[in-house]
Design a protein around this motif. Structure first.
Motif, PDB file in Angstrom:
ATOM      1  N   UNK A   1       0.847  -1.191   0.000  1.00  0.00           N
ATOM      2  CA  UNK A   1       0.000   0.000   0.000  1.00  0.00           C
ATOM      3  C   UNK A   1       0.883   1.241   0.000  1.00  0.00           C
ATOM      4  N   UNK A   2       0.425   2.279  -0.689  1.00  0.00           N
ATOM      5  CA  UNK A   2       1.178   3.520  -0.809  1.00  0.00           C
ATOM      6  C   UNK A   2       0.383   4.624  -0.131  1.00  0.00           C
ATOM      7  N   UNK A   3       1.078   5.476   0.595  1.00  0.00           N
ATOM      8  CA  UNK A   3       0.448   6.618   1.261  1.00  0.00           C
ATOM      9  C   UNK A   3       1.120   7.905   0.821  1.00  0.00           C
ATOM     10  N   UNK A   4       0.345   8.994   0.888  1.00  0.00           N
ATOM     11  CA  UNK A   4       0.860  10.326   0.590  1.00  0.00           C
ATOM     12  C   UNK A   4       0.732  11.207   1.825  1.00  0.00           C
ATOM     13  N   UNK A   5       1.736  12.033   2.044  1.00  0.00           N
ATOM     14  CA  UNK A   5       1.702  12.992   3.142  1.00  0.00           C
ATOM     15  C   UNK A   5       2.029  14.371   2.589  1.00  0.00           C
ATOM     16  N   UNK A   6       1.055  15.267   2.622  1.00  0.00           N
ATOM     17  CA  UNK A   6       1.233  16.628   2.140  1.00  0.00           C
ATOM     18  C   UNK A   6       1.571  17.549   3.309  1.00  0.00           C
ATOM     19  N   UNK A   7       2.323  18.598   3.004  1.00  0.00           N
ATOM     20  CA  UNK A   7       2.582  19.631   4.004  1.00  0.00           C
ATOM     21  C   UNK A   7       2.779  20.956   3.288  1.00  0.00           C
ATOM     22  N   UNK A   8       2.710  22.017   4.064  1.00  0.00           N
ATOM     23  CA  UNK A   8       2.817  23.349   3.493  1.00  0.00           C
ATOM     24  C   UNK A   8       1.443  23.975   3.395  1.00  0.00           C
TER      25      UNK A   8
ATOM     26  N   UNK B   1       5.215  30.481  -0.860  1.00  0.00           N
ATOM     27  CA  UNK B   1       4.916  29.297  -0.068  1.00  0.00           C
ATOM     28  C   UNK B   1       5.532  28.090  -0.760  1.00  0.00           C
ATOM     29  N   UNK B   2       5.830  27.066   0.024  1.00  0.00           N
ATOM     30  CA  UNK B   2       6.311  25.816  -0.540  1.00  0.00           C
ATOM     31  C   UNK B   2       5.433  24.677  -0.057  1.00  0.00           C
ATOM     32  N   UNK B   3       4.949  23.890  -1.001  1.00  0.00           N
ATOM     33  CA  UNK B   3       4.192  22.684  -0.689  1.00  0.00           C
ATOM     34  C   UNK B   3       5.096  21.481  -0.894  1.00  0.00           C
ATOM     35  N   UNK B   4       4.896  20.458  -0.084  1.00  0.00           N
ATOM     36  CA  UNK B   4       5.634  19.218  -0.281  1.00  0.00           C
ATOM     37  C   UNK B   4       4.692  18.032  -0.154  1.00  0.00           C
ATOM     38  N   UNK B   5       5.040  16.956  -0.832  1.00  0.00           N
ATOM     39  CA  UNK B   5       4.232  15.739  -0.811  1.00  0.00           C
ATOM     40  C   UNK B   5       5.184  14.554  -0.871  1.00  0.00           C
ATOM     41  N   UNK B   6       5.123  13.723   0.151  1.00  0.00           N
ATOM     42  CA  UNK B   6       5.995  12.556   0.227  1.00  0.00           C
ATOM     43  C   UNK B   6       5.183  11.285   0.071  1.00  0.00           C
TER      44      UNK B   6
ATOM     45  N   UNK C   1      13.966  12.218  -5.855  1.00  0.00           N
ATOM     46  CA  UNK C   1      13.669  10.805  -6.098  1.00  0.00           C
ATOM     47  C   UNK C   1      14.022   9.923  -4.906  1.00  0.00           C
ATOM     48  N   UNK C   2      15.124  10.234  -4.234  1.00  0.00           N
ATOM     49  CA  UNK C   2      15.575   9.389  -3.122  1.00  0.00           C
ATOM     50  C   UNK C   2      14.557   9.341  -1.991  1.00  0.00           C
ATOM     51  N   UNK C   3      13.734  10.386  -1.906  1.00  0.00           N
ATOM     52  CA  UNK C   3      12.729  10.441  -0.825  1.00  0.00           C
ATOM     53  C   UNK C   3      11.311  10.383  -1.371  1.00  0.00           C
ATOM     54  N   UNK C   4      11.172  10.110  -2.662  1.00  0.00           N
ATOM     55  CA  UNK C   4       9.834  10.043  -3.284  1.00  0.00           C
ATOM     56  C   UNK C   4       8.996  11.260  -2.909  1.00  0.00           C
ATOM     57  N   UNK C   5       9.610  12.405  -3.004  1.00  0.00           N
ATOM     58  CA  UNK C   5       8.967  13.642  -2.575  1.00  0.00           C
ATOM     59  C   UNK C   5       8.946  14.653  -3.711  1.00  0.00           C
ATOM     60  N   UNK C   6       7.836  15.364  -3.808  1.00  0.00           N
ATOM     61  CA  UNK C   6       7.696  16.420  -4.799  1.00  0.00           C
ATOM     62  C   UNK C   6       7.429  17.734  -4.069  1.00  0.00           C
ATOM     63  N   UNK C   7       8.039  18.801  -4.571  1.00  0.00           N
ATOM     64  CA  UNK C   7       7.891  20.128  -3.977  1.00  0.00           C
ATOM     65  C   UNK C   7       7.284  21.073  -5.004  1.00  0.00           C
ATOM     66  N   UNK C   8       6.510  22.022  -4.511  1.00  0.00           N
ATOM     67  CA  UNK C   8       6.008  23.097  -5.362  1.00  0.00           C
ATOM     68  C   UNK C   8       6.379  24.412  -4.698  1.00  0.00           C
ATOM     69  N   UNK C   9       7.334  25.105  -5.281  1.00  0.00           N
ATOM     70  CA  UNK C   9       7.738  26.408  -4.798  1.00  0.00           C
ATOM     71  C   UNK C   9       6.870  27.447  -5.494  1.00  0.00           C
ATOM     72  N   UNK C  10       6.121  28.201  -4.715  1.00  0.00           N
ATOM     73  CA  UNK C  10       5.191  29.184  -5.277  1.00  0.00           C
ATOM     74  C   UNK C  10       5.655  30.577  -4.882  1.00  0.00           C
ATOM     75  N   UNK C  11       6.007  31.367  -5.880  1.00  0.00           N
ATOM     76  CA  UNK C  11       6.466  32.736  -5.667  1.00  0.00           C
ATOM     77  C   UNK C  11       5.493  33.726  -6.303  1.00  0.00           C
TER      78      UNK C  11
END
Length: 123
Positions: free
Chosen positions: A1-8, A18-23, A73-83
């Motif tokens: 099973x795969x889970x997602x954790x968002x923050x920001x 603001x910066x959003x992240x999702x692991x 990739x090493x942390x399976x994480x995506x970031x969205x930097x919003x300026x």
């Protein structure tokens, strides 16, 4: 099973950042693409930005030059930097991750959405 954790997310003044992240975690065999979408009440969910396994990115015209998506990739994480945020960027932002799960043999496809995080741009 795969889970997602968002923050920001949160409240920011116009012109701010603001910066959003999702692991993604769990039984991941490989990730094909990761992205961010947004949705306002009563409207369809729309793509903000995405990045595929090769590193190719895609942006909505409304955010080009202001937002930047990146992937660790090493942390399976995506970031969205919003300026240079604008009031019209106010929405609920959702992370989306597509890939293959190692919980089965052969690996099975997964297409997951995060719970969403509120971004409010207001003075």
């Amino acid at each position: 099973q795969v889970q997602l954790a968002e923050s920001g997310g949160g409240l920011v003044q116009p012109g701010g950042s603001l910066t959003l992240s999702c692991a993604a975690s769990g039984s991941i065999f490989s990730i094909v693409a990761m992205g961010w979408y947004r949705q306002a009440p009563g409207k369809q969910r729309e793509l903000v930005a995405s990045v595929n396994s090769g590193g190719a990115t895609n942006y909505a015209d409304s955010v080009k030059g202001r937002f930047s998506i990146s992937r660790l990739n090493a942390k399976n994480t995506v970031y969205l930097q919003m300026n240079s945020l604008k009031p019209e960027d106010t929405d609920v932002y959702y992370c989306n991750v597509r890939g293959y799960s190692s919980s089965s043999d052969p690996p099975s496809v997964f297409d997951l959405w995060g719970r969403g995080t509120q971004v409010t741009v207001s003075s």
